[in-house]
Write a protein that holds these residues in place. Structure first.
Motif, PDB file in Angstrom:
ATOM      1  N   LYS A  32       0.832  -1.205   0.000  1.00  0.00           N
ATOM      2  CA  LYS A  32       0.000   0.000   0.000  1.00  0.00           C
ATOM      3  C   LYS A  32       0.862   1.247   0.000  1.00  0.00           C
ATOM      4  N   LYS A  33       1.937   1.228   0.787  1.00  0.00           N
ATOM      5  CA  LYS A  33       2.825   2.394   0.879  1.00  0.00           C
ATOM      6  C   LYS A  33       3.711   2.518  -0.349  1.00  0.00           C
ATOM      7  N   ASN A  34       4.134   1.418  -0.929  1.00  0.00           N
ATOM      8  CA  ASN A  34       5.053   1.396  -2.069  1.00  0.00           C
ATOM      9  C   ASN A  34       4.488   0.530  -3.186  1.00  0.00           C
ATOM     10  N   PRO A  35       3.516   1.062  -3.939  1.00  0.00           N
ATOM     11  CA  PRO A  35       2.935   0.225  -4.995  1.00  0.00           C
ATOM     12  C   PRO A  35       3.940  -0.027  -6.120  1.00  0.00           C
ATOM     13  N   PRO A  36       3.855  -1.183  -6.766  1.00  0.00           N
ATOM     14  CA  PRO A  36       4.756  -1.457  -7.885  1.00  0.00           C
ATOM     15  C   PRO A  36       4.456  -0.521  -9.057  1.00  0.00           C
ATOM     16  N   ILE A  37       5.476  -0.220  -9.838  1.00  0.00           N
ATOM     17  CA  ILE A  37       5.332   0.719 -10.959  1.00  0.00           C
ATOM     18  C   ILE A  37       4.619   0.017 -12.114  1.00  0.00           C
ATOM     19  N   ASN A  38       3.609   0.693 -12.673  1.00  0.00           N
ATOM     20  CA  ASN A  38       2.919   0.153 -13.842  1.00  0.00           C
ATOM     21  C   ASN A  38       3.152   1.101 -15.027  1.00  0.00           C
ATOM     22  N   GLU A  39       2.550   0.796 -16.163  1.00  0.00           N
ATOM     23  CA  GLU A  39       2.792   1.580 -17.375  1.00  0.00           C
ATOM     24  C   GLU A  39       2.328   3.022 -17.231  1.00  0.00           C
ATOM     25  N   ILE A  58       7.976   2.773 -23.594  1.00  0.00           N
ATOM     26  CA  ILE A  58       7.393   2.324 -22.329  1.00  0.00           C
ATOM     27  C   ILE A  58       7.539   0.813 -22.195  1.00  0.00           C
ATOM     28  N   ASN A  59       7.261   0.084 -23.268  1.00  0.00           N
ATOM     29  CA  ASN A  59       7.405  -1.375 -23.240  1.00  0.00           C
ATOM     30  C   ASN A  59       8.846  -1.793 -22.972  1.00  0.00           C
ATOM     31  N   GLN A  60       9.810  -1.071 -23.573  1.00  0.00           N
ATOM     32  CA  GLN A  60      11.221  -1.379 -23.351  1.00  0.00           C
ATOM     33  C   GLN A  60      11.598  -1.170 -21.896  1.00  0.00           C
ATOM     34  N   MET A  61      11.144  -0.056 -21.327  1.00  0.00           N
ATOM     35  CA  MET A  61      11.478   0.239 -19.938  1.00  0.00           C
ATOM     36  C   MET A  61      10.806  -0.742 -18.979  1.00  0.00           C
ATOM     37  N   MET A  62       9.553  -1.121 -19.264  1.00  0.00           N
ATOM     38  CA  MET A  62       8.866  -2.086 -18.405  1.00  0.00           C
ATOM     39  C   MET A  62       9.558  -3.447 -18.462  1.00  0.00           C
ATOM     40  N   SER A  63       9.965  -3.881 -19.643  1.00  0.00           N
ATOM     41  CA  SER A  63      10.643  -5.175 -19.745  1.00  0.00           C
ATOM     42  C   SER A  63      12.004  -5.126 -19.057  1.00  0.00           C
ATOM     43  N   ALA A  64      12.697  -3.991 -19.142  1.00  0.00           N
ATOM     44  CA  ALA A  64      13.980  -3.852 -18.458  1.00  0.00           C
ATOM     45  C   ALA A  64      13.791  -3.899 -16.941  1.00  0.00           C
ATOM     46  N   MET A  65      12.735  -3.251 -16.447  1.00  0.00           N
ATOM     47  CA  MET A  65      12.469  -3.253 -15.011  1.00  0.00           C
ATOM     48  C   MET A  65      12.071  -4.650 -14.540  1.00  0.00           C
ATOM     49  N   LYS A  67      12.944  -7.451 -15.906  1.00  0.00           N
ATOM     50  CA  LYS A  67      14.145  -8.262 -16.003  1.00  0.00           C
ATOM     51  C   LYS A  67      15.044  -8.019 -14.792  1.00  0.00           C
ATOM     52  N   GLN A  68      15.134  -6.753 -14.379  1.00  0.00           N
ATOM     53  CA  GLN A  68      15.955  -6.385 -13.225  1.00  0.00           C
ATOM     54  C   GLN A  68      15.377  -6.978 -11.937  1.00  0.00           C
ATOM     55  N   GLN A  69      14.051  -6.977 -11.807  1.00  0.00           N
ATOM     56  CA  GLN A  69      13.421  -7.522 -10.603  1.00  0.00           C
ATOM     57  C   GLN A  69      13.584  -9.038 -10.538  1.00  0.00           C
ATOM     58  N   GLY A  70      13.690  -9.670 -11.687  1.00  0.00           N
ATOM     59  CA  GLY A  70      13.839 -11.116 -11.729  1.00  0.00           C
ATOM     60  C   GLY A  70      15.173 -11.593 -11.202  1.00  0.00           C
ATOM     61  N   LYS A  71      16.170 -10.739 -11.200  1.00  0.00           N
ATOM     62  CA  LYS A  71      17.515 -11.121 -10.744  1.00  0.00           C
ATOM     63  C   LYS A  71      17.602 -11.125  -9.250  1.00  0.00           C
TER      64      LYS A  71
END
Length: 71
Positions: A32-39, A58-65, A67-71
């Motif tokens: 609630k305090k820190n919602p995940p970033i959406n498009e 936007i799609n490139q940045m979302m996929s990069a984010m 990908k980063q969260q997956g690590k």
């Protein structure tokens, strides 16, 4: 002898259940305090920085984010 084992097992089950509910409540309040970033949020951030966001960017940045969260 059996009383000690039974009390230990019941305490373990109660501890696991209590821990689960405390962790669940903590994660709900955190999200609630820190919602995940959406498009939409990403698009607004880019517009505030003076960029004109295209859907491709936007799609490139979302996929990069993601990908980063997956690590």
């Amino acid at each position: 002898m059996w009383d000690v084992i039974l009390v230990g097992i019941l305490a373990l089950i109660a501890g696991v259940a209590l821990g689960f509910f405390i962790a669940r409540r903590y994660m709900m309040s955190y999200l609630k305090k820190n919602p995940p970033i959406n498009e939409q949020m990403l698009k607004m951030m880019m517009m505030q920085m003076g960029m004109k966001p295209s859907q491709k960017k936007i799609n490139q940045m979302m996929s990069a984010m993601n990908k980063q969260q997956g690590k």
